[in-house]
Scaffold this active site. Sequence first.
Site, PDB file in Angstrom:
ATOM      1  CG  ASN A  12      23.429   2.336  92.293  1.00  0.00           C
ATOM      2  OD1 ASN A  12      22.882   2.798  93.300  1.00  0.00           O
ATOM      3  ND2 ASN A  12      24.730   2.177  92.196  1.00  0.00           N
ATOM      4  CE  LYS A  19      26.545   3.469  87.351  1.00  0.00           C
ATOM      5  NZ  LYS A  19      27.625   3.148  88.268  1.00  0.00           N
ATOM      6  NE  ARG A  94      25.030  -0.190  95.682  1.00  0.00           N
ATOM      7  CZ  ARG A  94      25.777   0.859  95.972  1.00  0.00           C
ATOM      8  NH1 ARG A  94      25.596   1.995  95.364  1.00  0.00           N
ATOM      9  NH2 ARG A  94      26.719   0.767  96.879  1.00  0.00           N
ATOM     10  CG  HIS A 183      31.653  -1.313  98.361  1.00  0.00           C
ATOM     11  ND1 HIS A 183      32.738  -0.710  98.972  1.00  0.00           N
ATOM     12  CD2 HIS A 183      30.943  -0.319  97.787  1.00  0.00           C
ATOM     13  CE1 HIS A 183      32.678   0.592  98.772  1.00  0.00           C
ATOM     14  NE2 HIS A 183      31.602   0.861  98.064  1.00  0.00           N
ATOM     15  N   GLY A 213      37.034   2.596  94.962  1.00  0.00           N
ATOM     16  CA  GLY A 213      36.518   3.637  94.076  1.00  0.00           C
ATOM     17  C   GLY A 213      36.378   4.882  94.927  1.00  0.00           C
ATOM     18  N   GLY A 215      33.978   5.343  97.076  1.00  0.00           N
ATOM     19  CA  GLY A 215      33.864   4.608  98.342  1.00  0.00           C
ATOM     20  C   GLY A 215      34.816   3.427  98.242  1.00  0.00           C
ATOM     21  NE  ARG A 244      31.194   7.410 102.577  1.00  0.00           N
ATOM     22  CZ  ARG A 244      30.879   6.458 101.706  1.00  0.00           C
ATOM     23  NH1 ARG A 244      31.574   5.333 101.659  1.00  0.00           N
ATOM     24  NH2 ARG A 244      29.863   6.606 100.901  1.00  0.00           N
ATOM     25  CG  MET A 288      43.399   8.098  92.644  1.00  0.00           C
ATOM     26  SD  MET A 288      44.428   8.779  93.983  1.00  0.00           S
ATOM     27  CE  MET A 288      44.128   7.606  95.303  1.00  0.00           C
ATOM     28  CD  GLU A 387      28.864  -2.624  92.658  1.00  0.00           C
ATOM     29  OE1 GLU A 387      29.383  -1.825  91.850  1.00  0.00           O
ATOM     30  OE2 GLU A 387      28.642  -2.337  93.841  1.00  0.00           O
TER      31      GLU A 387
HETATM   32  P1  AMP Z   1      33.997   4.617  91.394  1.00  0.00           P
HETATM   33  O1  AMP Z   1      33.423   5.175  92.648  1.00  0.00           O
HETATM   34  O2  AMP Z   1      34.195   3.145  91.423  1.00  0.00           O
HETATM   35  O3  AMP Z   1      33.306   5.093  90.153  1.00  0.00           O
HETATM   36  O4  AMP Z   1      35.486   5.235  91.280  1.00  0.00           O
HETATM   37  C1  AMP Z   1      35.715   6.602  91.189  1.00  0.00           C
HETATM   38  C2  AMP Z   1      37.188   6.881  91.450  1.00  0.00           C
HETATM   39  O5  AMP Z   1      37.977   6.193  90.436  1.00  0.00           O
HETATM   40  C3  AMP Z   1      37.554   8.355  91.359  1.00  0.00           C
HETATM   41  O6  AMP Z   1      38.404   8.707  92.442  1.00  0.00           O
HETATM   42  C4  AMP Z   1      38.318   8.433  90.061  1.00  0.00           C
HETATM   43  O7  AMP Z   1      39.297   9.436  90.070  1.00  0.00           O
HETATM   44  C5  AMP Z   1      39.005   7.077  90.036  1.00  0.00           C
HETATM   45  N1  AMP Z   1      39.527   6.762  88.702  1.00  0.00           N
HETATM   46  C6  AMP Z   1      38.852   6.498  87.572  1.00  0.00           C
HETATM   47  N2  AMP Z   1      39.719   6.336  86.540  1.00  0.00           N
HETATM   48  C7  AMP Z   1      40.964   6.504  87.044  1.00  0.00           C
HETATM   49  C8  AMP Z   1      42.289   6.473  86.513  1.00  0.00           C
HETATM   50  N3  AMP Z   1      42.502   6.222  85.243  1.00  0.00           N
HETATM   51  N4  AMP Z   1      43.321   6.698  87.360  1.00  0.00           N
HETATM   52  C9  AMP Z   1      43.109   6.957  88.650  1.00  0.00           C
HETATM   53  N5  AMP Z   1      41.903   7.004  89.226  1.00  0.00           N
HETATM   54  C10 AMP Z   1      40.847   6.783  88.438  1.00  0.00           C
END
Ligand code: AMP
Length: 401
Positions: A12, A19, A94, A183, A213, A215, A244, A288, A387
Amino acid sequence: MSKAFSKIMAINAGSSSLKWQLYSMPKEIVLAKGMVERIGLPNSIFTVKYGKGEKFEKILDIPSHELAVQMLLDELISLKIISSYEEIEGVGHRVVAGGEALKKSVVINEEVLKEIENLAELAPLHNPANAQGIKAFQKILPKITAVAVFDTAFHTTMPAKNYLYPLPKKYYEDYGARKYGAHGTSHFYVTQKAAEILGKPVEKLKLITCHIGNGASITAVKYGQSVDTSMGFTPIAGVMMGTRTGDIDPSLIPYLMEKTGISSVQEIINIFNKKSGLLGVSEISSDMRDIIAARKEGNEKALLAFNMYANRIKKYIGQYFALLNGADAVIFTAGIGENSDIVRSKILEEMDWFGLEVDESKNFPGAEGIISTLSSKVKILVIPTDEELVIARDVERLRVF
Ligand code: AMP
């Protein structure tokens, strides 16, 4: 001649990152994985995870994707994970946008690569970077099968009534202005996995899959096929995300240009893409975890960002219940969907009318599988997405022996 085992790499590539995950197929064993970050910037970070939790990290300047690939393969040799470059028999990339022409995973040739580059208009932040990753591997490993796996492929089953915008029809016919989604590889993976967990064939299930996530997109999956999804012509559309906006009234573009003095549409779009969402509303972070922590401390902006985020996802789930005439399960995946019990609870709060009841004793950080009560009419599932595995499987399937 087919060999019993093959080493396949899933890639990716981002504009400054790469990655990767190395598999032994067909057993689907992850031999090593890692990331190269800050490519082209000072102090690039090079990490490899392998064995039983071993980790190797190096900080040095890696000026190009090509050098990142070379360094990665050399490191795999030093760590005795492979003995030579030739041991890698296939690589899967990807690619975010495949448009209408690239409906499923394909072996990459010059024509496919050109099309991926041409499709940059649909995913300006992603496709050029994906193409960079492809070219880097072509240079270093010119002879192996390289496969492109498209984020849009799963959504090519959407019917016209869902993928078309109510624009003059010729804009679709002449310029391809339509919804493509994204996605897809993740929505596809969790769809298959949900069927396994629920013990029913995918052809008999109606699912609402929430990939949330950094996104985020929500998809309505009917009998194994995507029928609608929240992302649009580009990944900016749909629910609110880390940075976004998600869906927004386009009249805000000229209005904000006039009020702020910003003279370029591209700059406004950049704000919608990179400075909005959780980050824009909270003025704290796009992450988050930071939002949840600030909310806990009583930060009003973080609370508002959190509530808006959950609310926008709730509304899409509601829409898709209508579109599917009910669903068998709602699935959560990706960083927030997999890890945040708090966000899941907030989204599903007061959705009992839809037949959704979270069992809070099953909804905890790290929970996997079914998290709904036994009496919940609609099942709620947490499924970690994978993925990379879908990519490795497609390479193995399309590999020229
Ligand atoms: P991704 O793009 O799928 O890697 O997701 C990233 C997002 O997942 C970020 O906003 C992180 O803050 C959130 N995230 C990962 N672990 C946690 C957690 N334990 N609680 C809340 N949000 C999380």
